[in-house]
Design a protein around this motif. Structure first.
Motif, short mmCIF file in Angstrom:
data_model
loop_
_atom_site.label_atom_id
_atom_site.label_comp_id
_atom_site.label_asym_id
_atom_site.label_seq_id
_atom_site.Cartn_x
_atom_site.Cartn_y
_atom_site.Cartn_z
N GLY A 153 -50.15 7.21 -46.47
CA GLY A 153 -49.62 8.54 -47.17
C GLY A 153 -50.21 9.86 -46.33
N GLU A 154 -51.23 9.43 -45.57
CA GLU A 154 -52.12 10.60 -45.05
C GLU A 154 -51.95 10.77 -43.68
OE1 GLU A 154 -54.68 13.03 -46.29
OE2 GLU A 154 -53.07 13.07 -47.62
N THR A 155 -51.40 9.64 -43.03
CA THR A 155 -51.80 9.63 -41.43
C THR A 155 -50.89 10.43 -40.82
OG1 THR A 155 -51.96 7.99 -39.77
CG2 THR A 155 -49.65 8.04 -41.07
N GLY A 156 -51.37 10.81 -39.41
CA GLY A 156 -50.91 11.60 -38.52
C GLY A 156 -51.86 11.87 -37.49
N ALA A 157 -51.67 13.15 -36.83
CA ALA A 157 -52.74 13.39 -35.69
C ALA A 157 -54.25 13.59 -36.52
CB ALA A 157 -52.43 14.42 -34.90
N VAL A 158 -54.98 12.96 -35.75
CA VAL A 158 -56.42 13.25 -36.07
C VAL A 158 -57.28 13.63 -34.77
CG1 VAL A 158 -58.73 11.92 -36.64
CG2 VAL A 158 -56.56 11.72 -38.14
N THR A 159 -57.96 14.91 -35.08
CA THR A 159 -58.71 15.34 -33.98
C THR A 159 -60.01 15.42 -34.27
OG1 THR A 159 -56.65 16.91 -33.37
CG2 THR A 159 -58.64 17.51 -32.29
N ILE A 160 -60.79 14.82 -33.15
CA ILE A 160 -62.33 15.14 -33.06
C ILE A 160 -62.61 15.74 -31.85
CG2 ILE A 160 -64.42 14.05 -33.18
CD1 ILE A 160 -63.43 11.92 -34.89
N ALA A 161 -62.95 17.17 -31.73
CA ALA A 161 -63.17 17.93 -30.68
C ALA A 161 -64.82 17.67 -30.33
CB ALA A 161 -63.04 19.52 -30.98
N LEU A 162 -64.86 17.29 -28.93
CA LEU A 162 -66.19 16.99 -28.42
C LEU A 162 -66.71 18.09 -27.43
CD1 LEU A 162 -65.04 13.29 -28.11
CD2 LEU A 162 -66.58 14.31 -29.89
N PRO A 163 -67.50 18.91 -27.86
CA PRO A 163 -68.24 19.86 -26.63
C PRO A 163 -68.80 18.88 -25.54
CG PRO A 163 -68.63 20.42 -28.96
CD PRO A 163 -68.02 19.25 -29.26
N GLN A 164 -68.61 19.41 -24.48
CA GLN A 164 -68.81 18.64 -23.34
C GLN A 164 -70.43 18.27 -23.31
OE1 GLN A 164 -67.39 22.09 -20.39
NE2 GLN A 164 -68.69 20.59 -19.32
N ASP A 165 -71.34 18.92 -23.63
CA ASP A 165 -72.57 18.74 -23.50
C ASP A 165 -73.07 17.57 -24.55
OD1 ASP A 165 -72.27 20.58 -25.53
OD2 ASP A 165 -73.83 21.79 -25.09
N VAL A 166 -72.59 17.61 -25.71
CA VAL A 166 -72.75 16.59 -27.00
C VAL A 166 -72.25 15.30 -26.56
CG1 VAL A 166 -72.53 16.19 -29.32
CG2 VAL A 166 -72.68 18.51 -28.48
N GLN A 167 -71.09 15.22 -25.96
CA GLN A 167 -70.53 14.11 -25.43
C GLN A 167 -71.38 12.96 -24.43
OE1 GLN A 167 -66.55 13.64 -23.24
NE2 GLN A 167 -66.21 15.74 -24.19
N ALA A 168 -72.44 13.91 -23.76
CA ALA A 168 -73.32 13.17 -22.92
C ALA A 168 -74.64 13.07 -23.56
CB ALA A 168 -73.43 14.03 -21.42
N GLU A 169 -74.96 13.50 -24.69
CA GLU A 169 -76.00 13.56 -25.34
C GLU A 169 -76.47 12.18 -25.97
OE1 GLU A 169 -76.57 17.11 -27.47
OE2 GLU A 169 -78.40 16.22 -28.67
N ALA A 170 -77.72 11.60 -25.90
CA ALA A 170 -78.09 10.27 -26.26
C ALA A 170 -78.73 10.38 -27.80
CB ALA A 170 -78.89 9.48 -25.53
N PHE A 171 -78.64 9.37 -28.48
CA PHE A 171 -78.97 9.48 -29.78
C PHE A 171 -79.09 8.04 -30.30
CE2 PHE A 171 -77.90 9.80 -34.51
CZ PHE A 171 -79.11 10.49 -35.02
N GLY A 172 -79.98 7.78 -31.49
CA GLY A 172 -80.16 6.34 -32.03
C GLY A 172 -79.44 6.33 -33.17
N PHE A 173 -78.15 5.81 -32.76
CA PHE A 173 -76.89 5.56 -33.77
C PHE A 173 -77.14 4.32 -34.79
CE2 PHE A 173 -74.88 8.20 -30.85
CZ PHE A 173 -74.27 9.20 -31.30
N PRO A 174 -77.08 4.39 -36.01
CA PRO A 174 -77.35 3.15 -36.68
C PRO A 174 -76.36 2.09 -36.07
CG PRO A 174 -76.09 4.55 -38.10
CD PRO A 174 -76.67 5.54 -36.73
#
Ligand SMILES: Cc1ncc(C[n+]2csc(CCOP(=O)(O)OP(=O)(O)O)c2C)c(N)n1
Ligand SMILES: [Mg+2]
Length: 623
Positions: free
Chosen positions: A177-198
């Protein structure tokens, strides 16, 4: 808690690989792959991650960002919304190129995940190349344009924000009932940044696609209403097909004797020769379905947005006491027209209604009307398929030739121009997935990109893209993508040197086809000079396709047979008579609201205005 030290780009790719959808006990990966065009906004972040994971998540390079989203949407539609692609772009123009197709996906209620690159979150390098600067805020980028066309929108300014955002994105993408386009905008610096994800974020996750049941009280009320009806009519929309409810629909109507009208998205829900199939309904409908809609006292809507094309701009239902029952997964749709809202899945709800109305059956007089009106319509279709006998083929004759030549499981793909209306009326569907029409957005340029998505989703079917010359000129370049991928489609170009559809519409509003023909500018400064001839076959061949011309029905039949036998993508160019239009409107008991200028120096416009005002009297509020 164990963690994975990933960049944001890597984390997204690992997450995409781990997502699955399950319905009716069948589980499949939700993302078939990623389409993308790189630029500085995504080449180092998502680009690096996609390179490293390319043998686990396939990367596809299209020619245009709008096209790749059409391809993803067509793929998702063909898979009944249970699988799709993610699409990544750079920042700026690459991102905004996706906005049009994102709107298309949202309007058509099909899932696509968009991952546009965005300006630096740190803002240290601002303004970066292609950045739109605002004098009122530093927190604006062109990706804000996606907000109104997305069902979920987010921007990831810190890696910590990613996990909840991805889970929300999936919740929406998977929701019928909700579906459609979903957008997650990704700043170019953040895309390359590393992190300890669970680590848990990257474990296989299976999303159950529910078959929600409607409220029991509402079902009871709907059953009572239906049992009291004398002229019931059912409108089947795309929701019937997405829910794989065609068998349930057939059982329900065979038990009650009700006739079915189909929307563009619902066409094929019943095979055309089912005795209770009234064919297309609405502006581009058959006289059968439009008479049934006109007389109906109860309309059962299943899986439809009830757009103006379906309701004939709110003029289709003339019975003063008409009531609606609406089965829809989205409340937004179920409540329209004051319907008894059955907010639920089409299949389970039709089954419940069928149980509830046992014993109810339409009268013999109704059944006779359906039979006689249907026979009349089939004769009209045969008449149009025979063509005009002129040296240039009529569009209806080309459609008839194609319809006769194609196998029931072949898929036709179309979106804009005069073809959708003609096909809605005339195409004899024999398979629920054989008629792929994008008519929520009717976006010129969807056709070839969409055909590619359909073929990727159904490699075992032959795919025939039917496209006008105008649409072809807007977006033909994905032929090169089809060649690159070794994905075979057959494209039939209907060349009538411009916009037959809008040309006809323009004439009907008194504007004489102004600005709708492809002609050279003449000495008086108008676009009324020599007709522009474009060599579509040469154009297609230059992109790598096999190309051929077919000017008569015999050569068209041969070209179709050759295309079917071929392994490569083929383009067949067919000159068609722009003025030999398939009738519509009044002739088939319908009307479309296109406002005509209220005052004009042109007599033709003043005449059209008075016809328009008469038509408008047919409109009803239906609250
Ligand atoms: C992107 C986009 N721009 C404009 C329109 C409005 N429009 C609808 S049909 C049409 C003309 C289509 O021309 P063609 O593909 O040659 O088909 P024909 O009308 O000749 O059948 C236009 C301009 C649209 N639907 N999509
Ligand atoms: Mg045209």
């Amino acid at each position: 808690m164990s963690t994975c030290h990933f960049t944001v780009g890597q984390a997204i790719v690992e997450f995409l690989i781990a997502q699955h959808a399950e319905r009716d006990g069948v589980t499949r990966p939700f993302f078939e792959g990623v389409f993308g065009i790189f630029g500085h906004g995504n080449v180092a972040g998502l680009g690096e991650a996609l390179l490293a994971a390319r043998h686990r998540l396939r990367f596809y390079l299209p020619r245009n960002e709008q096209a790749m989203v059409h391809t993803a949407a067509a793929f998702a539609k063909m898979h009944n919304r249970l699988q799709t692609f993610a699409c990544t772009s750079s920042i700026g123009p690459g991102a905004t190129n996706m906005v049009t197709a994102a709107a298309g996906a949202t309007i058509n209620r099909v899932p696509v995940l968009l991952l546009p690159g965005d300006i630096f979150a740190t803002r240290r390098s601002a303004p970066v190349l292609q950045q739109l600067e605002s004098s009122s805020s530093l927190d604006v980028s062109v990706n804000d344009c996606f907000k109104p066309v997305s069902k979920f929108w987010d921007r990831i300014n810190r890696p910590e924000q990613l996990a909840p955002s991805l889970l929300e994105a999936m919740r929406v993408l998977i929701s019928p009932g909700e579906t459609g386009a979903v957008t997650i905008a990704l700043p170019q610096d953040v895309q390359a940044e590393a992190f300890g994800f669970p680590a848990e974020l990257f474990e296989k996750r299976t999303w159950h696609v529910p078959r929600r049941r409607a409220d029991a009280g509402a079902v009871e009320a709907a059953v009572d209403l239906l049992k009291s009806s004398t002229r019931p009519f059912l409108i089947a929309g795309g929701g019937v097909i997405y829910s794989e409810a065609c068998d349930a629909l057939r059982r329900f109507v065979e038990r009650t004797g009700m006739a079915v009208g189909e929307t563009q998205a619902g066409k094929g829900a019943l095979p055309f020769d089912h005795p209770q199939s009234a064919g297309a309904v609405g502006v581009t409908g058959t006289s059968t379905a439009n008479r049934l809609a006109r007389d109906a006292d109860v309309v059962v809507v299943v899986g439809s947005r009830l757009s103006d094309f379906t309701t004939a701009s709110s003029s289709a239902f003339a019975n003063p006491g008409v009531r609606f029952i609406s089965i829809n997964v989205a409340e937004l749709d179920a409540f329209k027209r004051g319907a008894i809202p059955l907010v639920g899945d089409a299949r389970v709800t039709l089954d419940e209604l069928e149980t509830g109305v046992r014993g109810f059956r339409v009268s013999d007089a109704y059944a006779r009307d359906v039979r006689e009106w249907k026979a009349e319509w089939e004769a009209e279709t045969d008449r149009l398929f025979r063509g005009t006998g002129a040296s240039v083929l009529s569009q209806a004759e080309v459609i008839g030739t194609l319809n006769a030549a194609l196998d029931p499981r072949d898929v036709i793909v179309c979106a804009a121009g005069s073809l959708p209306g003609d096909l809605h009326k005339l195409w004899r569907s024999r398979d629920a997935k054989g008629y792929h029409m994008e008519y929520g957005y009717s976006c010129m340029g969807y056709e070839i990109a969409g055909g590619l998505g359909v073929k990727l989703a159904a490699p075992d079917r032959e795919v025939f893209v039917l496209v006008g010359d105008g649409s072809y000129l807007m977006m033909a370049q994905e032929l090169a993508t089809a060649i690159q991928e070794g994905v075979k489609i057959t494209v039939v170009v209907f060349d009538n040197r411009g916009f037959s559809s809008i040309g006809g519409l323009s004439a009907s509003v008194g504007c004489a086809g102004f600005g709708t023909e492809y002609r050279r500018r003449d000495a008086s400064g108008d676009l009324d000079g020599e007709s522009l001839s474009v060599d579509f076959a040469a154009n297609a061949a230059s992109l790598g396709a096999k190309a051929t011309k077919a000017a008569d029905a015999g050569s068209l039949r041969r070209a179709i047979a050759d295309a079917r036998a071929a392994r490569e993508t083929t383009v067949i160019v067919v000159p068609v008579d722009r003025n030999a239009r398939v009738p519509g409107g009044e002739r088939y008991e319908s009307w479309w609201d296109v406002p005509v200028a209220e005052t004009s120096t042109l007599k033709a416009v003043r005449d059209a205005r008075s016809v328009y005002e008469q038509g408008r009297r047919r409109q009803r509020f239906l609250l």
